[in-house]
Design a protein around this motif. Structure first.
Motif, short mmCIF file in Angstrom:
data_model
loop_
_atom_site.label_atom_id
_atom_site.label_comp_id
_atom_site.label_asym_id
_atom_site.label_seq_id
_atom_site.Cartn_x
_atom_site.Cartn_y
_atom_site.Cartn_z
N ASP A 179 48.01 13.94 51.33
CA ASP A 179 46.58 14.06 51.02
C ASP A 179 46.29 15.29 50.17
N LYS A 180 47.37 15.98 49.77
CA LYS A 180 47.26 17.16 48.90
C LYS A 180 48.62 17.38 48.27
N ASP A 181 48.74 18.39 47.43
CA ASP A 181 50.04 18.72 46.86
C ASP A 181 50.97 19.18 47.98
N ILE A 182 52.16 18.57 48.04
CA ILE A 182 53.11 18.92 49.11
C ILE A 182 54.52 19.04 48.54
N GLU A 228 52.52 16.16 43.34
CA GLU A 228 51.26 16.76 42.85
C GLU A 228 50.28 15.66 42.49
N LYS A 229 48.99 15.86 42.80
CA LYS A 229 47.94 14.94 42.39
C LYS A 229 47.39 15.40 41.03
N GLU A 286 44.80 14.73 37.50
CA GLU A 286 43.53 14.17 37.06
C GLU A 286 43.76 13.07 36.03
#
Length: 445
Positions: free
Chosen positions: A329-332, A341-342, A344
């Motif tokens: 649910d986030k960068d891990i 990484e998420k 845009e």
């Protein structure tokens, strides 16, 4: 005895420190006496070590006998009593291991140059014959080395050119006392049977037959040294970190291939207890020369594991099966090397980026390790594909597969095998999507 004295006269230097393994029997008392001859002229420091295995009622008396000899001849006496064995049962292998561990402690304590043992020509014959019957390799068949190099000291056997009769005559002539271990006549031990029944027959053919065996041993040792020099020219390209590079190994002559694998196994044995049978060795070579990714069980908790062009020989607990499950649910970063990484936006189309429509999948996304039976509906292909087959086709090392990340939705449907394959849920640039994830892997090798 002349050859023994000449050998030591050339070997020894002033103020050398020598550790001697002494049981108090005829062989070790002969060696101790001979070394004592050189003690004063060369100002040698001689440390006599005695190990009491506590197996016979005479053991304490034998220790006192050796100690008294040392006191009379101004020799240092170091003593160890073995009070415990694994499973409370003596084994020759464990006994030898404890003895040599003690010897090395004493060598370190006195910064000794040599460890000397009283192995003689008859011992050499028995050892060679036993190994021929049991099965061994070139190094094993050579028996007992006269000088064995270790990083910090040398093991020296000055009596190898003598047989038992010569030793007993020397002791008698010089009025040197010794003790007798009655267990050396017990025929439940293989060596004693060879000593009693085979040695006399060989000596009937030639009373100096031990010298023929010594020459045989030295020929094999010279051959082994030549092979080792050849191995050292190529080993760096074949044995990389902790695995064998198979195609590099197979470039060598077939015989040399086997010698290289033996060399590598010996390197492992220096650090770990690892015994291997002829049959297990043959299985390793078959694994190397065959096809497919497999693993085979060896001895002492070791396995041989083939993964494409690599062969690992390792303990099973060295191959970690890292199980994990983390919400994406986030960068891990997983296991300090698998990074997600998420983004845009991106124009990238590779297997390192996936674009998803959140309405077509069940959130949250999860990154986990593989599970038995994993399958994925792959993009641009009909039907499903096994994760195992994806790993094989992508040439993912077998040791890496257990920890390799798999991305699923909350229903455990596989969405993505990062860097390798994407599922039918991946979107093109011109399609509708609202999630973009990028994958990178840190290279730690």
């Amino acid at each position: 005895m002349k050859d023994t004295f000449n050998f030591l006269n050339k070997l020894l230097k002033k103020e050398d420190v020598i550790v001697v393994a002494c049981s108090g029997g005829p062989d070790s008392m002969c060696l101790l006496s001979v070394l004592n001859f050189f003690k004063k002229p060369l100002n040698l420091k001689i440390i006599c070590t005695h190990v009491n295995h506590g197996l016979r009622k005479e053991s304490n008396d034998e220790a006192e006998f050796v100690k008294e000899y040392c006191n009379q001849n101004n020799l240092v006496f170091e003593y160890m009593i073995v009070d415990k064995y694994k499973n409370n049962k003596f084994s020759e292998q464990e006994g030898r291991s404890k003895r040599y561990h003690f010897f090395e402690e004493i060598i370190s304590k006195y910064n000794a140059k040599y460890l000397m043992t009283a192995h003689h020509g008859d011992d050499l014959i028995e050892t060679i014959l036993m190994r021929i019957v049991r099965g061994s390799n070139l190094k094993g068949y050579s028996g007992i080395s006269k000088i064995l190099e270790n990083p910090k000291y040398k093991i020296v056997r000055p009596l190898l050119n003598l047989n038992k009769d010569m030793i007993l005559k020397y002791l008698d002539k010089n009025n040197i006392s010794y003790v007798i271990d009655e267990s050396n006549a017990d025929e439940k031990y293989t060596r004693n049977r060879f000593r009693k029944h085979l040695l006399p027959e060989l000596k009937k053919e030639d009373d100096l037959v031990h010298l023929k065996f010594l020459k045989y041993s030295e020929e094999l040792e010279a051959t082994q040294k030549y092979i080792n020099r050849t191995i050292n020219l190529v080993i760096k390209s074949i044995y990389v970190e902790n695995y064998i590079v198979i195609n590099k190994l197979l470039e060598q002559d077939e015989y040399l291939q086997e010698k290289i694998v033996e060399y590598i196994i010996e390197d492992i044995q220096k650090r770990e207890i690892f015994n291997i049978s002829d049959n297990q060795f043959d299985n390793i070579m078959e694994l190397i020369r065959g096809t497919g990714n497999k693993e085979i069980n060896l001895a002492d908790g070791f396995i041989a594991r083939k993964s494409f062009n690599k062969l690992y020989i390792e303990k099973t607990n060295n191959h970690k099966n890292d199980q994990y499950k983390v919400i994406l649910d986030k960068d891990i970063t997983i296991l300090n090397k698998y990074k997600f990484e998420k983004l845009e936006n991106t124009e990238e189309k590779s297997n390192y980026v996936i674009k998803l429509n959140s309405k077509e999948i069940s959130l949250p996304l999860v990154v986990r390790s593989k599970e038995i039976g994993d399958k994925m509906k792959t993009k641009n292909l009909f039907g499903t594909k096994k994760l195992k087959d994806i790993f094989i086709e992508s040439k993912i090392d077998i040791t890496k597969r257990a920890e390799y990340p798999v991305v699923t939705d909350s229903n455990n449907t596989i969405i993505w095998v990062p860097g390798l394959k994407k599922s039918i849920f991946d979107k093109e640039i011109n399609e509708k999507y609202d999630i973009i994830i990028k994958y990178t892997e840190e290279k730690n090798e």
